[in-house]
Write an enzyme that holds these catalytic residues in place. Structure first.
Site: not given
Ligand code: DC
Length: 344
Positions: A7, A63, A74, A77, A89, A107, A115
Site C-alpha cells: 500500500r 506507462r 482507479c 472515494e 492511494r 506514505y 500512518r
C-alpha cells in the site's frame, strides 16, 4: 515467490493533470524502489483518490514509469469527514521473494500522517515529554504511543529500578559512594510488549514492584547522582536512535534528546496532581493521607527542579500544556495533533 499487496499514499498540491501525474509517478517509483520490485512481477494496481481530486491519470503515470502490462483500476472515494484532503492511494499486487514483515508500505508528503508508524519506520522520530510528578506524562504517553505505534519509554522507571536495588540491598539512598560502587552490579534492561515498556532488574521483571511511595521518594534522591544519570542516559539515547519513541521524564527535552522532533512540557496545579496520585493509590488499595501525598510531591518537585545535574526544566522549544482542567483524552489529542503537524 509470494503474492503480496503493498500500500501507499501521497497528497497532491494542485488538482491539475501535471501535478496528479507527477505525484502518482513519485508514489509508484518509491514503492517499486523501496521494495525492489521487478516491474514484470506486478499483477495489478488499484488507485483511489479523495473526491476533491476530480481527475486521475493512472494509465499515463504507470506507462511513464515503464509499467505496461498489468491490470489497473482507479476509483474515486466517498467523502469521509475529516479525512486527509487531496490524497491519492495505491495498492500494488505483486509477486515478491521477501518475507511479509519486510514489505515496505509507502506514505509520502501529508499522507505520512495517515500512518506515522509506517512512514517514520527507522527514522528515529522522537517526542520528549517532561514535567513534574502527577502532571499526566505517563498516562497520555501510553495512549499516544498506542495510537501512533511508537514505543513508550518511561525513564522514571529506570531511576526507580536502581532505587529498588538499593532498598533491597540495604543501601542508604543518600550514600552516593556506596551506590556508585554498586552500579556495576545493577543491570537495568527493557523490553517492549505492544509498545509498552517492561523493566528488568538483573533479569527480574520489576515493572510493578517499583510503583511504591517509598521508591517514588527515594528515586528523586538517587537521581541526583551524576554516575546514575550517566549510566541511564546512554540507554535512553540508544533506544531513541533505533525507534520512534515517546519518552517521558524530567530532562528529556533539555538533556537526553535535545534534538527531539516534538517537545512537550506537562504541568498541573499541585492540588490536582496530589488528587490524581491519591486516586491511583486508592485503586491499588494503598493507605495514604492526602496531606502527606501532597507534601511528598512538593518535596520531589523541589529535589528534581533544584538538583545540579539535568534538573527538571522546560526546554526553550517545548510546548507547555497545563493539564489541570483537561481530560486525559483532551491532552492526548492535543499532543497527537502537534506530533502530526511535525511529521514532514
Ligand atoms: O516519573 P517518575 O515519578 O517515575 O520518576 C521517578 C524519579 O526519577 C523522579 O522523581 C526523578 C527521577 N527522574 C529523573 O531524574 N529524570 C528523568 N528523566 C526521569 C525521572
Amino acid at each position: 515467490m509470494n503474492i503480496y499487496s503493498i500500500r501507499g499514499a501521497i497528497t497532491i498540491e494542485e488538482n491539475t493533470k501535471e501535478n496528479i501525474v507527477i505525484n502518482t509517478e513519485m508514489l509508484l517509483n518509491e514503492i517499486i524502489e523501496k521494495n525492489n520490485i521487478n516491474k514484470e512481477n506486478i499483477i495489478n494496481i488499484v488507485f483511489s483518490t479523495t473526491n476533491d481530486i476530480t481527475k486521475a491519470y493512472p494509465a499515463i503515470a504507470t506507462r511513464n514509469i515503464g509499467i505496461t502490462d498489468c491490470a489497473i483500476m482507479c476509483l474515486q472515494e466517498m467523502y469521509v469527514e475529516e479525512s486527509l484532503p487531496m490524497c491519492i492511494r495505491v495498492m500494488i499486487t505483486v509477486n515478491l521473494d521477501v518475507k511479509k514483515q519486510d514489505l515496505k508500505h509507502i506514505y509520502l508528503k501529508e499522507a505520512k500522517k495517515l500512518r506515522p508508524d509506517i512512514a517514520l519506520k527507522g527514522s528515529g522520530f522522537a517526542v520528549a515529554v517532561d514535567g513534574p510528578a502527577g502532571s499526566g506524562k505517563s498516562t497520555v504517553s501510553k495512549i499516544i504511543s498506542k495510537e501512533l505505534s511508537f514505543i513508550y519509554v518511561d525513564t522514571g522507571a529506570m531511576f526507580r529500578t536502581i532505587t529498588l536495588y538499593c532498598l533491597q540491598n540495604n543501601i542508604n539512598c543518600n550514600n552516593t559512594e556506596e551506590i556508585v560502587k554498586n552500579l556495576q552490579n545493577i543491570n537495568v534492561s527493557l523490553s517492549f510488549e505492544n509498545g509498552i515498556q517492561q523493566i528488568y532488574l538483573n533479569d527480574e521483571n520489576v515493572t510493578e514492584k517499583i510503583r511504591t511511595q517509598e521508591i517514588s521518594k527515594n528515586a528523586s534522591i538517587i537521581a541526583q547522582i551524576p554516575d546514575v544519570r550517566e549510566k541511564l542516559l546512554n540507554m535512553q539515547r540508544e533506544i531513541a536512535n533505533n525507534n520512534n519513541v515517546i519518552m517521558d521524564g524530567r530532562d528529556i527535552g533539555t538533556n537526553v534528546l535535545p534534538n527531539a522532533n516534538v517537545k512537550i512540557y506537562l504541568d498541573a496545579d499541585i492540588d490536582e496532581r496530589a488528587k490524581r496520585r491519591c486516586e491511583e493509590l486508592s485503586l491499588k488499595n494503598e493507605k495514604f493521607e492526602y496531606e502527606q501525598v501532597r507534601q511528598g510531591i512538593i518535596d520531589r518537585d523541589n529535589l528534581d527542579k533544584n538538583r545540579k545535574i539535568a534538573p527538571l526544566k522546560k526546554a526553550n522549544d517545548a510546548i507547555t500544556i497545563n493539564t489541570t482542567n483537561l481530560s486525559i483524552s483532551e491532552v492526548s489529542e492535543m499532543i497527537i495533533k502537534i506530533i502530526k503537524e511535525n511529521i514532514k
